[in-house]
Design a protein around this motif. Structure first.
Motif, PDB file in Angstrom:
ATOM      1  N   GLU A  10     -10.437   3.479  -0.767  1.00 36.98           N
ATOM      2  CA  GLU A  10      -9.255   4.338  -0.767  1.00 36.98           C
ATOM      3  C   GLU A  10      -9.241   5.118   0.541  1.00 36.98           C
ATOM      4  O   GLU A  10     -10.220   5.783   0.883  1.00 36.98           O
ATOM      5  N   LEU A  11      -8.139   5.038   1.281  1.00 30.33           N
ATOM      6  CA  LEU A  11      -8.081   5.641   2.607  1.00 30.33           C
ATOM      7  C   LEU A  11      -7.715   7.117   2.589  1.00 30.33           C
ATOM      8  O   LEU A  11      -8.036   7.830   3.540  1.00 30.33           O
ATOM      9  N   VAL A  12      -7.037   7.585   1.562  1.00 32.21           N
ATOM     10  CA  VAL A  12      -6.679   9.004   1.452  1.00 32.21           C
ATOM     11  C   VAL A  12      -7.197   9.505   0.112  1.00 32.21           C
ATOM     12  O   VAL A  12      -6.769   9.053  -0.940  1.00 32.21           O
ATOM     13  N   ASP A  13      -8.147  10.438   0.160  1.00 35.35           N
ATOM     14  CA  ASP A  13      -8.721  10.966  -1.071  1.00 35.35           C
ATOM     15  C   ASP A  13      -9.234  12.375  -0.787  1.00 35.35           C
ATOM     16  O   ASP A  13     -10.087  12.530   0.080  1.00 35.35           O
ATOM     17  N   PRO A  14      -8.747  13.384  -1.421  1.00 31.25           N
ATOM     18  CA  PRO A  14      -7.783  13.365  -2.519  1.00 31.25           C
ATOM     19  C   PRO A  14      -6.362  13.170  -1.997  1.00 31.25           C
ATOM     20  O   PRO A  14      -6.083  13.385  -0.819  1.00 31.25           O
ATOM     21  N   VAL A  15      -5.463  12.794  -2.890  1.00 28.75           N
ATOM     22  CA  VAL A  15      -4.056  12.586  -2.565  1.00 28.75           C
ATOM     23  C   VAL A  15      -3.282  13.822  -2.987  1.00 28.75           C
ATOM     24  O   VAL A  15      -3.406  14.285  -4.119  1.00 28.75           O
ATOM     25  N   ASP A  16      -2.499  14.367  -2.055  1.00 33.28           N
ATOM     26  CA  ASP A  16      -1.645  15.514  -2.385  1.00 33.28           C
ATOM     27  C   ASP A  16      -0.522  15.068  -3.312  1.00 33.28           C
ATOM     28  O   ASP A  16      -0.064  13.920  -3.232  1.00 33.28           O
ATOM     29  N   ARG A  17      -0.092  15.966  -4.170  1.00 31.14           N
ATOM     30  CA  ARG A  17       1.030  15.659  -5.078  1.00 31.14           C
ATOM     31  C   ARG A  17       2.228  15.217  -4.235  1.00 31.14           C
ATOM     32  O   ARG A  17       2.606  15.885  -3.280  1.00 31.14           O
ATOM     33  N   GLY A  47      -0.543   8.969 -12.936  1.00 29.91           N
ATOM     34  CA  GLY A  47       0.108   9.720 -11.863  1.00 29.91           C
ATOM     35  C   GLY A  47       0.351   8.927 -10.603  1.00 29.91           C
ATOM     36  O   GLY A  47       1.079   9.368  -9.728  1.00 29.91           O
ATOM     37  N   LEU A  48      -0.254   7.739 -10.468  1.00 30.60           N
ATOM     38  CA  LEU A  48      -0.012   6.913  -9.290  1.00 30.60           C
ATOM     39  C   LEU A  48       1.027   5.855  -9.608  1.00 30.60           C
ATOM     40  O   LEU A  48       1.081   5.325 -10.716  1.00 30.60           O
ATOM     41  N   GLN A  49       1.842   5.540  -8.611  1.00 31.69           N
ATOM     42  CA  GLN A  49       2.892   4.538  -8.765  1.00 31.69           C
ATOM     43  C   GLN A  49       2.731   3.497  -7.666  1.00 31.69           C
ATOM     44  O   GLN A  49       2.537   3.837  -6.498  1.00 31.69           O
ATOM     45  N   PHE A  50       2.818   2.222  -8.028  1.00 28.45           N
ATOM     46  CA  PHE A  50       2.720   1.134  -7.062  1.00 28.45           C
ATOM     47  C   PHE A  50       3.951   1.143  -6.168  1.00 28.45           C
ATOM     48  O   PHE A  50       5.080   1.241  -6.635  1.00 28.45           O
ATOM     49  N   VAL A  51       3.730   1.039  -4.841  1.00 27.11           N
ATOM     50  CA  VAL A  51       4.837   1.019  -3.890  1.00 27.11           C
ATOM     51  C   VAL A  51       4.989  -0.368  -3.280  1.00 27.11           C
ATOM     52  O   VAL A  51       6.043  -0.970  -3.349  1.00 27.11           O
ATOM     53  N   GLN A  52       3.931  -0.894  -2.671  1.00 30.70           N
ATOM     54  CA  GLN A  52       4.008  -2.221  -2.059  1.00 30.70           C
ATOM     55  C   GLN A  52       2.618  -2.749  -1.790  1.00 30.70           C
ATOM     56  O   GLN A  52       1.645  -2.014  -1.801  1.00 30.70           O
ATOM     57  N   ALA A  53       2.554  -4.056  -1.551  1.00 36.99           N
ATOM     58  CA  ALA A  53       1.301  -4.702  -1.171  1.00 36.99           C
ATOM     59  C   ALA A  53       1.542  -5.460   0.122  1.00 36.99           C
ATOM     60  O   ALA A  53       2.534  -6.177   0.250  1.00 36.99           O
ATOM     61  N   ASP A  54       0.660  -5.266   1.095  1.00 35.49           N
ATOM     62  CA  ASP A  54       0.747  -6.033   2.331  1.00 35.49           C
ATOM     63  C   ASP A  54       0.272  -7.448   2.068  1.00 35.49           C
ATOM     64  O   ASP A  54      -0.531  -7.698   1.168  1.00 35.49           O
ATOM     65  N   GLN A  55       0.735  -8.379   2.857  1.00 30.44           N
ATOM     66  CA  GLN A  55       0.341  -9.774   2.696  1.00 30.44           C
ATOM     67  C   GLN A  55      -1.128  -9.950   3.066  1.00 30.44           C
ATOM     68  O   GLN A  55      -1.624  -9.353   4.005  1.00 30.44           O
ATOM     69  N   GLY A  56      -1.810 -10.771   2.322  1.00 36.03           N
ATOM     70  CA  GLY A  56      -3.214 -11.083   2.568  1.00 36.03           C
ATOM     71  C   GLY A  56      -3.574 -12.295   1.734  1.00 36.03           C
ATOM     72  O   GLY A  56      -2.698 -12.987   1.211  1.00 36.03           O
ATOM     73  N   THR A  57      -4.849 -12.560   1.583  1.00 35.39           N
ATOM     74  CA  THR A  57      -5.244 -13.699   0.762  1.00 35.39           C
ATOM     75  C   THR A  57      -5.111 -13.391  -0.723  1.00 35.39           C
ATOM     76  O   THR A  57      -5.028 -14.301  -1.531  1.00 35.39           O
ATOM     77  N   LEU A  58      -5.104 -12.109  -1.080  1.00 39.20           N
ATOM     78  CA  LEU A  58      -4.789 -11.676  -2.454  1.00 39.20           C
ATOM     79  C   LEU A  58      -3.493 -10.888  -2.375  1.00 39.20           C
ATOM     80  O   LEU A  58      -3.433  -9.849  -1.732  1.00 39.20           O
ATOM     81  N   ASN A  59      -2.453 -11.379  -2.991  1.00 37.55           N
ATOM     82  CA  ASN A  59      -1.169 -10.691  -2.966  1.00 37.55           C
ATOM     83  C   ASN A  59      -0.917 -10.057  -4.325  1.00 37.55           C
ATOM     84  O   ASN A  59      -0.595 -10.755  -5.280  1.00 37.55           O
ATOM     85  N   PHE A  60      -1.070  -8.755  -4.383  1.00 40.34           N
ATOM     86  CA  PHE A  60      -0.905  -8.036  -5.639  1.00 40.34           C
ATOM     87  C   PHE A  60       0.565  -7.804  -5.934  1.00 40.34           C
ATOM     88  O   PHE A  60       1.374  -7.584  -5.041  1.00 40.34           O
TER      89      PHE A  60
END
Length: 82
Positions: A10-17, A47-60
């Motif tokens: 996780e690149l940002v922790d903690p996450v601001d509201r 409290g977290l919402q999915f926004v997008q997934a970048d392309q890679g070998t695993l595409n969520f």
């Protein structure tokens, strides 16, 4: 068979509201053989919402039946594949 290792960073922790965070998902085959029909499912914390997934070998993608789950599949991973 393959031996898979999964790492989440996780690149940002903690996450601001109202803020955003980014999670890097790394799946690596560290075994001696190939593995196939791989599925990875990640649950989103409350409290977290999915926004997008970048392309890679695993595409969520968000599972329409379960909006708090993300799923990715991969047909095969050979030794050393990431």
């Amino acid at each position: 068979n393959g031996r898979l290792e999964l790492a989440l960073t996780e690149l940002v922790d903690p996450v601001d509201r109202g803020g955003e965070t980014f999670v890097i998902v790394t799946l690596r085959n560290v075994g001696q053989g190939a593995d196939s029909e791989i599925e990875v499912t990640l649950g989103l914390p409350a409290g977290l919402q999915f926004v997008q997934a970048d392309q890679g070998t695993l595409n969520f993608a968000q599972d329409p039946r379960f909006p708090d789950l993300l799923r990715a599949t991969r047909r095969e991973m050979r030794p050393g594949d990431v």
